[in-house]
Motif scaffolding. Structure first.
Motif, PDB file in Angstrom:
ATOM      1  N   SER A  34      41.479  29.102  35.288  1.00 30.43           N
ATOM      2  CA  SER A  34      42.467  30.179  35.254  1.00 30.43           C
ATOM      3  C   SER A  34      41.801  31.539  35.082  1.00 30.43           C
ATOM      4  N   ALA A  35      40.503  31.630  35.339  1.00 27.95           N
ATOM      5  CA  ALA A  35      39.745  32.865  35.104  1.00 27.95           C
ATOM      6  C   ALA A  35      40.425  34.078  35.740  1.00 27.95           C
ATOM      7  N   PRO A  36      40.668  35.137  34.956  1.00 27.73           N
ATOM      8  CA  PRO A  36      41.223  36.375  35.516  1.00 27.73           C
ATOM      9  C   PRO A  36      40.150  37.119  36.297  1.00 27.73           C
ATOM     10  N   ASP A  37      40.541  38.211  36.903  1.00 28.81           N
ATOM     11  CA  ASP A  37      39.616  38.958  37.770  1.00 28.81           C
ATOM     12  C   ASP A  37      38.317  39.326  37.065  1.00 28.81           C
ATOM     13  N   HIS A  38      38.410  39.724  35.794  1.00 20.04           N
ATOM     14  CA  HIS A  38      37.188  40.187  35.125  1.00 20.04           C
ATOM     15  C   HIS A  38      36.225  39.039  34.803  1.00 20.04           C
TER      16      HIS A  38
END
Length: 466
Positions: free
Chosen positions: A365-369
């Motif tokens: 689920s890694a966000p953009d950052h």
């Protein structure tokens, strides 16, 4: 003074709000990537995960939630974490209703009299019912049955589960088990039978939990072994058939088990954790090897191998053997409730609860950052034959209640092509595990957990607004 082109880009970033994201981009240090490659090879050459799984399934065996086997499994897990040298070992209570299975049988009556192999669904009440069987091709057909149309009869849903590497065929079959009994009651049925939610052709019925909607009086509910479902369908094609089903089972008060937790202390941020694990309980028909002895064994082994490193990762590695997943994610829900105040200290979590087949895909689920760090983890997993498939999948069962609150999750997808040949049956035994495939799982979880714990920056765990 910045060159014009760079200054222009920076100015645009300021107005677009990207500078903050760029400043907090999560990355994994080069040294950690080098160590992860060495860890991967060490894990591939180790049989530790296999031996831990052997110990659990042999020394404890079946671990039905609330049973004597459950209590022995908790004691086993505490002792095993300590034997492996985990820095911290503790338990956290998990309370739930206790369901027991005592005996079960079924027979076709009349001119074609013969026994049928079945097993009670978890949550079924005891009772003996005898009646004409009415076959339905799927759940929708049963749900469309008129109220009272099955009075005194036994409903039989003959839905065939489809085989798939990702286990996607289980969804429709799982609904037959969870929703079918209530639909049968609404139509007036005295009992409920279903074709097992499985892809095998053996006379091994598949159990699993069912539910009864509020306000309905539960009826005896069971799953037929696949060949027996075929047999009953053939008999029904010849004409009406009567069956007797006798189940001795049911709820018996409350029970308190434990989530068992072992932790390898991090070197710089020990209060932040990467969580991996599986569930300690199993159904009672087999010895719970693929569901989920393997998950417990391989994550314990991964934690141990990380603990053996000369240089520990920055964050702690927490391995959780969850209580009573099978009957409603009770351990996962208890963990999420207890640790909700510390959600932000959970860097990333992954659960192994889909057998012992080789891992073939990775996502999170890694966000953009955190996309760059996510790609670095995928890079380190690639030599194990694992493909990066961002944007797919979801959290494992026991971490899903915490993920709903905002926990960042990862998925290491196992090949489940034959998982539902064994799932919830007497055939779920240790001999079905491939040692090399399990070592590949250990290597993947060790690399994943080590790199996530070594990352500079986070993977997006944060409480969700209500």
């Amino acid at each position: 003074m910045l060159p014009v082109a760079i200054a222009s880009c920076l100015s645009a970033a300021v107005f677009s709000g990207d500078v903050g994201a760029a400043q907090r981009e999560t990355r994994i240090p080069d040294q950690a990537m080098t160590t992860a490659a060495q860890l991967r090879e060490t894990a591939l050459a180790s049989d530790l995960g296999y031996r831990i799984t052997e110990s659990l399934t042999t020394q404890v065996g079946p671990r039905l939630a609330g049973s004597e086997g459950d209590a022995r499994a908790v004691a086993w897990a505490v002792a095993k974490f300590k034997e492996l040298g985990f820095d911290k070992v503790w338990t956290e209570p998990v309370t739930f209703p206790k369901w027991e299975r005592r005996s079960e049988s079924a027979q076709v009556l009349g001119a074609h009299a013969q026994p049928l192999h079945l097993t009670a669904l978890g949550g079924s009440p005891a009772g003996t019912v005898e009646g004409e069987v009415v076959r339905f091709a799927d759940l929708a057909a049963l749900e469309a049955a008129a109220a009272g149309s099955l009075a005194g009869k036994i409903a039989f849903v003959d839905y065939k589960m489809e085989r798939a590497r990702d286990g996607s065929g289980y969804g429709p079959s799982g609904k037959v088990r969870s929703r079918g009994p209530s639909a049968a009651i609404r139509a007036g049925a005295a009992g409920y039978l279903m074709r097992s939610a499985g892809t095998d052709s053996h006379r091994n019925p598949h159990t699993g939990i069912t539910r009864f909607d509020e306000g309905l009086t539960p009826i005896p509910s069971a799953a037929l072994a696949v060949p027996d479902a075929d047999q009953l369908a053939r008999l029904l094609a010849l004409g009406p058939a009567k069956v007797r089903v006798a189940l001795d089972c049911g709820w018996d008060g409350q029970y308190t088990s434990q989530n068992v937790i072992g932790e390898i202390t991090g070197s710089k941020k020990p209060n932040e954790v990467v969580l991996i694990g599986g569930h300690l309980d199993s159904w009672d028909l087999g010895t719970g090897a693929i569901d989920d002895g393997a998950g417990v064994g391989l994550t314990m082994a991964a934690g141990k191998l990380i603990g053996n490193l000369k240089q520990r990762p920055a964050r702690s590695i927490r391995v959780v053997a969850f209580a009573n997943e099978e009957q409603g994610l009770h351990g996962g829900k208890a963990y999420a409730a207890k640790h909700a105040p510390d959600l932000g200290k959970h860097q990333l979590a992954a659960e192994s609860d889909f057998g012992a087949g080789r891992i073939y895909a990775y996502s999170s689920s890694a966000p953009d950052h955190a996309k760059a760090a996510d790609a670095q983890i995928a890079q380190a997993l690639a030599p194990l034959g694992i493909e990066h498939v961002p944007g797919t999948g979801g959290p494992g069962p026991d971490i899903s209640p915490f993920a709903e609150k905002g926990l960042a999750w990862a998925r290491l997808a196992q090949d489940g092509s034959d998982y539902f040949d064994l799932h919830h049956t007497p055939d779920d035994t240790f001999d079905k595990i491939d040692p090399k495939a399990l070592a590949q799982n250990v290597a993947a979880y060790a690399v994943f957990a080590y790199l996530a714990a070594s990352a500079e920056g986070d993977f997006g765990s944060a409480p969700k607004s209500e």
